[in-house]
Design a protein around this motif. Structure first.
Motif, PDB file in Angstrom:
ATOM      1  N   HIS A  57      48.437  44.206  46.321  1.00  0.00           N
ATOM      2  CA  HIS A  57      48.684  43.998  45.112  1.00  0.00           C
ATOM      3  C   HIS A  57      49.529  45.073  44.439  1.00  0.00           C
ATOM      4  O   HIS A  57      48.258  46.319  44.569  1.00  0.00           O
ATOM      5  N   LYS A 100      52.731  42.629  39.092  1.00  0.00           N
ATOM      6  CA  LYS A 100      51.956  41.218  39.460  1.00  0.00           C
ATOM      7  C   LYS A 100      50.783  40.580  37.903  1.00  0.00           C
ATOM      8  O   LYS A 100      51.036  39.981  38.139  1.00  0.00           O
ATOM      9  N   LEU A 148      46.531  37.276  41.103  1.00  0.00           N
ATOM     10  CA  LEU A 148      45.947  37.328  42.411  1.00  0.00           C
ATOM     11  C   LEU A 148      45.786  36.556  43.902  1.00  0.00           C
ATOM     12  O   LEU A 148      46.665  37.506  44.572  1.00  0.00           O
ATOM     13  N   GLU A 199      43.436  35.744  44.575  1.00  0.00           N
ATOM     14  CA  GLU A 199      42.342  36.374  45.874  1.00  0.00           C
ATOM     15  C   GLU A 199      40.680  35.514  45.633  1.00  0.00           C
ATOM     16  O   GLU A 199      39.951  36.436  45.039  1.00  0.00           O
TER      17      GLU A 199
END
Length: 368
Positions: free
Chosen positions: A12, A76, A314, A316
């Motif tokens: 990322h 991002k 992201l 995650e």
């Protein structure tokens, strides 16, 4: 900073703008925690550090250099520390540090600001609101961020000053859609805050929100509330709110008021979103120049902002959940900062405590 991941793992790229005051200190905490999370969950973080605010003025004469904007467009997400301080108070209005913050929102299309207000039983005693009113508080304040009086035409002629508050239906529509999507993931209730009894832009807000929610989110309940009543209800019955949607100025004021429900502005994260997955993440506490350099800044708001970035930009989610849990475990265990208790710990101690819980949880899961 670059935290390289193994070749088979994903990477990322984010931009960091540490900024001014305590910004670089809480940013350093974020970097340490991101290192632990990336190692545990198998992703890489490539951080490109850029300038904004007073630090950018000192280095380039511009509160938002073109290089910063260009780097952000290629990332991002953006992670921001804090902006401003008395050192730059004498700057002309267009060259003040805060102009960098307003410009980056406009340049990157960051029109939707999210400020979650979630109380924790361990922290109830630090709020000026009675503890029995804080149980179950979980409010998401959705603030329009690139329109209204902050971005309207400004004029000063001697003793007369004018600031124009301007909104278009399209600006209101897009942030209302964001609020509707959030409400569908929560309790499906939106309170839209305005002052439509005296302000024409507020009347437009009511018309547009009713149309968008009615047509696109019929399962969501929409209520309108004047801003003065909303300010009172945030203190008298905060648990009654689910999603609060409002314009730029009102959202700025109400979200700072709501921070007192949690006990300190040092505990409040925020996300500023564009269309798609891109967002800018920052704590709401400001640069706090009076404590800068002393190692006592509260990093929790920055770390909670990291969790929002991991979740929203992201994707995650597992790492975000782990970080949220580590932070609340720290609170439950009494790892509190000086803005909360006289015997509180500093920035580094909080960072270490969060990392210990993250690495300890990883070790426990491997041996289970």
């Amino acid at each position: 900073m670059s935290n390289a991941a193994p070749a088979d793992n994903h990477q990322h790229r984010i931009v960091a703008v540490p900024g001014d005051g305590v910004g670089p200190e809480v940013y350093a905490s974020a970097c340490t925690v991101l290192d632990v999370l990336s190692s545990r969950f198998g992703f890489g973080i490539d951080i490109d550090e850029q300038l904004i605010g007073g630090a950018a003025i000192d280095a380039t004469g511009n509160p938002l250099p073109d290089e910063t904007v260009a780097a952000c467009r290629d990332a991002k997400a953006v992670l921001l520390g804090a902006v401003g301080g008395p050192k730059w108070d004498a700057q002309p209005r267009e060259l003040r540090p805060e102009r960098g913050l307003l410009r980056i929102r406009s340049e990157l299309g960051l029109y939707c600001n999210l400020r979650p207000i979630v109380t924790h039983p361990t922290l109830h005693r630090f709020s000026p609101v009675r503890p029995e009113r804080l149980d179950g508080v979980n409010v998401m304040i959705v603030r329009e961020l690139t329109g209204g009086i902050y971005f309207g035409e400004k004029r000063r002629e001697g003793d007369v000053a004018e600031d124009v508050c301007r909104y278009t239906a399209d600006e209101i529509t897009r942030v209302t859609r964001q609020a509707g999507r959030l409400a569908m993931q929560r309790d499906r209730r939106i309170v839209q805050v305005d002052k439509s009894n005296v302000i024409e832009t507020s009347r437009l807000w009511r018309e547009v929100t009713e149309r968008v929610i009615g047509e696109e989110f019929p399962e969501v309940s929409l209520e309108h509330l004047y801003v003065d009543a909303a300010a009172m209800h945030l203190l008298s019955k905060p648990a009654s709110f689910d999603v609060m949607l409002t314009e730029n100025l009102f959202g700025d004021i109400l979200s700072d008021e709501a921070s007192m429900l949690c006990g300190s502005m040092g505990l409040l994260p925020s996300a500023s979103l564009a269309d798609g997955d891109f967002g800018l993440y920052e704590p709401v506490h400001g640069s706090a120049p009076d404590i800068a350099g002393q190692g006592i800044a509260n990093p929790y708001a920055m770390l909670l902002s990291i969790a929002m970035m991991l979740r929203l930009s992201l994707h995650e989610t597992e790492a975000a959940d782990a970080l949220d849990s580590a932070i609340t475990d720290c609170w439950s265990d009494g790892v509190l900062t000086l803005d909360l208790v006289p015997e509180g710990v500093g920035t580094e101690a909080v960072t270490e405590a969060v990392c210990r819980r993250l690495t300890g949880a990883a070790a426990a899961s491997r041996t289970a």
